[in-house]
Design an enzyme around this catalytic site. Structure first.
Site, PDB file in Angstrom:
ATOM      1  CE  LYS A 117      -5.650   5.592   2.710  1.00  0.00           C
ATOM      2  NZ  LYS A 117      -6.076   4.362   2.149  1.00  0.00           N
ATOM      3  CE  LYS A 199      -2.418   7.393  -3.976  1.00  0.00           C
ATOM      4  NZ  LYS A 199      -2.638   6.215  -3.144  1.00  0.00           N
ATOM      5  CE  LYS A 202      -9.216   1.977  -5.839  1.00  0.00           C
ATOM      6  NZ  LYS A 202      -8.738   1.618  -4.518  1.00  0.00           N
TER       7      LYS A 202
HETATM    8  P1  TYM Z   1      -5.489   0.352  -4.073  1.00  0.00           P
HETATM    9  O1  TYM Z   1      -6.868  -0.198  -4.184  1.00  0.00           O
HETATM   10  O2  TYM Z   1      -5.326   1.658  -3.382  1.00  0.00           O
HETATM   11  O3  TYM Z   1      -4.860   0.500  -5.511  1.00  0.00           O
HETATM   12  C1  TYM Z   1      -4.874  -0.579  -6.429  1.00  0.00           C
HETATM   13  C2  TYM Z   1      -3.578  -0.581  -7.211  1.00  0.00           C
HETATM   14  O4  TYM Z   1      -3.433   0.638  -7.961  1.00  0.00           O
HETATM   15  C3  TYM Z   1      -2.196   1.249  -7.657  1.00  0.00           C
HETATM   16  N1  TYM Z   1      -2.392   2.704  -7.682  1.00  0.00           N
HETATM   17  C4  TYM Z   1      -1.732   3.557  -8.477  1.00  0.00           C
HETATM   18  N2  TYM Z   1      -0.771   3.368  -9.387  1.00  0.00           N
HETATM   19  C5  TYM Z   1      -0.318   4.459 -10.042  1.00  0.00           C
HETATM   20  N3  TYM Z   1      -0.770   5.722  -9.824  1.00  0.00           N
HETATM   21  C6  TYM Z   1      -1.738   5.951  -8.913  1.00  0.00           C
HETATM   22  N4  TYM Z   1      -2.198   7.180  -8.714  1.00  0.00           N
HETATM   23  C7  TYM Z   1      -2.270   4.843  -8.194  1.00  0.00           C
HETATM   24  N5  TYM Z   1      -3.223   4.718  -7.243  1.00  0.00           N
HETATM   25  C8  TYM Z   1      -3.274   3.413  -6.939  1.00  0.00           C
HETATM   26  C9  TYM Z   1      -1.838   0.769  -6.262  1.00  0.00           C
HETATM   27  O5  TYM Z   1      -0.469   0.864  -6.012  1.00  0.00           O
HETATM   28  C10 TYM Z   1      -2.349  -0.659  -6.305  1.00  0.00           C
HETATM   29  O6  TYM Z   1      -1.399  -1.509  -6.892  1.00  0.00           O
HETATM   30  N6  TYM Z   1      -3.504  -2.274  -0.309  1.00  0.00           N
HETATM   31  C11 TYM Z   1      -3.831  -2.300  -1.720  1.00  0.00           C
HETATM   32  C12 TYM Z   1      -4.734  -3.450  -2.110  1.00  0.00           C
HETATM   33  C13 TYM Z   1      -4.253  -4.800  -1.699  1.00  0.00           C
HETATM   34  C14 TYM Z   1      -3.276  -5.583  -2.325  1.00  0.00           C
HETATM   35  C15 TYM Z   1      -3.226  -6.803  -1.614  1.00  0.00           C
HETATM   36  C16 TYM Z   1      -2.425  -5.347  -3.412  1.00  0.00           C
HETATM   37  C17 TYM Z   1      -4.750  -5.534  -0.655  1.00  0.00           C
HETATM   38  N7  TYM Z   1      -4.139  -6.757  -0.632  1.00  0.00           N
HETATM   39  C18 TYM Z   1      -2.335  -7.824  -1.981  1.00  0.00           C
HETATM   40  C19 TYM Z   1      -1.546  -6.372  -3.759  1.00  0.00           C
HETATM   41  C20 TYM Z   1      -1.507  -7.588  -3.068  1.00  0.00           C
HETATM   42  C21 TYM Z   1      -4.544  -1.021  -2.096  1.00  0.00           C
HETATM   43  O7  TYM Z   1      -5.130  -0.376  -1.280  1.00  0.00           O
HETATM   44  O8  TYM Z   1      -4.519  -0.730  -3.439  1.00  0.00           O
END
Ligand code: TYM
Length: 338
Positions: A117, A199, A202
């Site tokens: 990032k 990847k 969003k």
């Molecule tokens: P975030 O919001 O980026 O993504 C949410 C979840 O989706 C998964 N993910 C994917 N899996 C497969 N292919 C993809 N292209 C893809 N893009 C995203 C991510 O791995 C995630 O599981 N830091 C985390 C949010 C968070 C969190 C937590 C997660 C904050 N606190 C505590 C677990 C426990 C995040 O930014 O996910």
């Protein structure tokens, strides 16, 4: 002999920074749904994490509620799972402070997500982006989660959480459960449809590279049909870079239809990419249409969402206070007599 069986806790979160994609669904949310029956499940929308990149306040509010509606629309049941918004619970940022005092700068600098990032041209490298993994560790440890369902890109953050938990337990005394990530064998990293070596994100994927859970069916079909493939003709799952496009489409197809990749290869042997993509577009739209419909209905019922969030926050807050007070006591902070 009587055994004291503790129901294990499962916890995860999603950032409300854009429309949720089929990557979020396949990589994480499908496991959220699968595991909610057998565990004490907590799923949150991590709005504080979203602030690490500039957000329009009005849009952030809207997206946060939309993620809650999508949680319910994909099948999370507010009667079984605690659904809540991170900023509704006091304790996440407080515990993050304590954990931050146990985390090395070197550990944070090694996080690949931070490196990626911050390497982007014009990146807004603020302190929150850097300390983000500490807040995530706090989200997890505050509830003593045993399992954390995530996609591949969050594995390193869960590993850091484990290290911090072990460090705290060692320095003070056994306090935190050391959590395990739950990562699907297939679909842990769904790729961008236009750039299948990156990847699907969003916000970091261009619009044509991603499919949102609440996209219009016509848009979904168009995006699948224009997904990048290769100049070959074979619908096979191969690790070669030139097959990355087809590999990704096979992974999406398999995860949404429940058909094994080997069976898909057999089904499409000798057939063209056009036919394969047409069928895949049908599979994806069939899977997503009910989600979009339910989401749109829920977004019109703000009173219901408010009630779900109120209950979720109350349940989560009770757990969070207990844990925070335990941590404050163990670290030597004076507590008032009750
Ligand atoms: P975030 O919001 O980026 O993504 C949410 C979840 O989706 C998964 N993910 C994917 N899996 C497969 N292919 C993809 N292209 C893809 N893009 C995203 C991510 O791995 C995630 O599981 N830091 C985390 C949010 C968070 C969190 C937590 C997660 C904050 N606190 C505590 C677990 C426990 C995040 O930014 O996910």
């Amino acid at each position: 002999m009587e055994e004291n069986i503790k129901i294990k806790t499962i916890l995860s979160g999603i950032k409300p920074t854009g429309q949720l994609t089929i990557g979020n669904y396949i990589g994480a949310m499908k496991n959220f749904i699968r595991l909610q029956d057998d565990y004490d499940a907590l799923y949150m929308v991590v709005d504080l994490h979203a602030l690490t990149v500039p957000q329009d306040p009005k849009e952030l509010r809207q997206k946060t509620l939309s993620v809650i509606a999508q949680y319910i629309a994909v099948g999370l049941d507010p009667e079984k799972s605690t659904l809540f918004i991170q900023s509704h619970v006091t304790g996440h940022t407080e515990l993050a402070w304590v954990l931050g005092c146990l985390t090395g700068l070197g550990e944070l600098s090694r996080m690949t997500q931070f490196k990626d990032k911050s390497a982007k041209p014009g990146a807004n490298i603020n302190a929150g982006l850097y300390t983000y993994p500490i807040l995530m560790a706090s989200d997890i440890l505050l509830y003593n989660a045993d399992l954390v369902p995530v996609g591949d890109d969050q594995k390193q953050h869960v590993e850091l959480t484990r290290d911090i938990a072990i460090r705290f337990n060692h320095r003070y005394s056994d306090t935190f459960t050391v959590p395990e990530p739950v990562i699907p064998k297939s679909g842990a990293r769904i790729m961008d449809l236009q750039d299948p070596l990156s990847k699907m994100g969003k916000t970091d994927s261009g619009e044509s590279g991603r499919i949102a859970l609440i996209d219009d069916p016509a848009v979904v079909a168009k995006r699948i049909k224009s997904a990048v493939t290769d100049s070959g003709t074979e619908i096979i799952y191969s690790d070669k870079d030139e097959k990355a496009g087809i590999r990704n489409l096979l992974t999406i197809y398999s995860n949404l239809s429940g058909i094994q990749v080997a069976d898909l290869e057999a089904k499409y042997a000798g057939k063209g990419y056009g036919e394969f993509k047409k069928d895949l577009a049908d599979i994806v739209t069939q899977s997503l249409s009910p989600i979009k419909q339910k989401h749109d209905e829920l977004m019109k019922n703000k009173d219901y969402l408010d009630e779900v969030l109120r209950n979720g926050a109350e349940k989560a807050q009770n757990k969070a206070w207990k844990m925070l007070s335990k941590v404050y006591r163990k670290t030597g902070l004076v507590q008032l007599k009750r």
